[in-house]
Design an enzyme around this catalytic site. Structure first.
Site, PDB file in Angstrom:
ATOM      1  N   CYS A 196       0.831  -1.213   0.000  1.00 47.76           N
ATOM      2  CA  CYS A 196       0.000   0.000   0.000  1.00 47.76           C
ATOM      3  C   CYS A 196       0.867   1.265   0.000  1.00 47.76           C
ATOM      4  O   CYS A 196       1.505   1.580   0.999  1.00 47.76           O
ATOM      5  CB  CYS A 196      -0.920  -0.067   1.226  1.00 47.76           C
ATOM      6  SG  CYS A 196      -1.634   1.490   1.746  1.00 47.76           S
ATOM      7  N   CYS A 198       0.053   3.966   2.571  1.00 42.58           N
ATOM      8  CA  CYS A 198       0.473   3.515   3.910  1.00 42.58           C
ATOM      9  C   CYS A 198       1.932   3.872   4.148  1.00 42.58           C
ATOM     10  O   CYS A 198       2.321   4.315   5.229  1.00 42.58           O
ATOM     11  CB  CYS A 198       0.319   2.006   4.060  1.00 42.58           C
ATOM     12  SG  CYS A 198      -1.380   1.437   3.938  1.00 42.58           S
TER      13      CYS A 198
END
Ligand code: ZN
Length: 149
Positions: free
Chosen positions: A72, A75
């Site tokens: 991600c 993230c």
């Protein structure tokens, strides 16, 4: 005496540590009495589902959890922001990271639908959540808005 101590569960080995609130307030957090690793270290990865559940059940400080995954991108952008917020708030609150690919049971339990998702847990219960990447100041404002400052 006991109420002057906070219970802090080690994210590495799951040991429950007692920490004097006075020492925590001084910004002098202890290391784990069992494994010797730091109890507060600017956002620690929870070792596994069992350890995470133990932390939530036994920790008497507010816990901010960053649910993330290796694949991600947002993230990864948020990780240093979360760590910076941790440096500002620890040890008044606990900062943990949950790798949703490894701690699948925990991700399912909190019904994580998108990452990054930030959850504030207090007294074992989810108090607030925030989805999407945010910067350190936004995390701090969000936490303050829920009584963690
Ligand atoms: Zn430990």
């Amino acid at each position: 005496m006991a109420e002057n101590d906070a219970h802090v569960v080690c994210a590495h080995c799951g040991a429950v540590n007692r920490a004097s609130r006075a020492k925590l307030a001084e910004g002098n957090p202890p290391s784990c009495g069992r494994c010797g690793k730091p109890l507060f270290d600017g956002a620690i990865e929870a070792a596994d589902d069992e350890t995470f559940q133990r932390i939530v059940a036994r920790t008497t400080l507010p816990i901010l959890v960053d649910f993330w995954a290796e694949w991600c991108g947002p993230c990864k952008m948020m990780a240093p922001q979360f760590a910076a917020a941790a440096q500002r708030l620890e040890p008044r609150a606990r900062f943990l990271k949950v790798d949703t690919e490894r701690l699948r049971e925990t991700a399912a339990r909190y019904r994580i639908q998108s990452i990054p998702t930030l959850i504030l847990i207090r007294d074992g219960r989810e108090q607030a959540r925030q989805a999407g990447a945010v910067d350190a100041n936004t995390i701090l404002r969000w936490a303050a808005g829920h009584g963690v400052a």
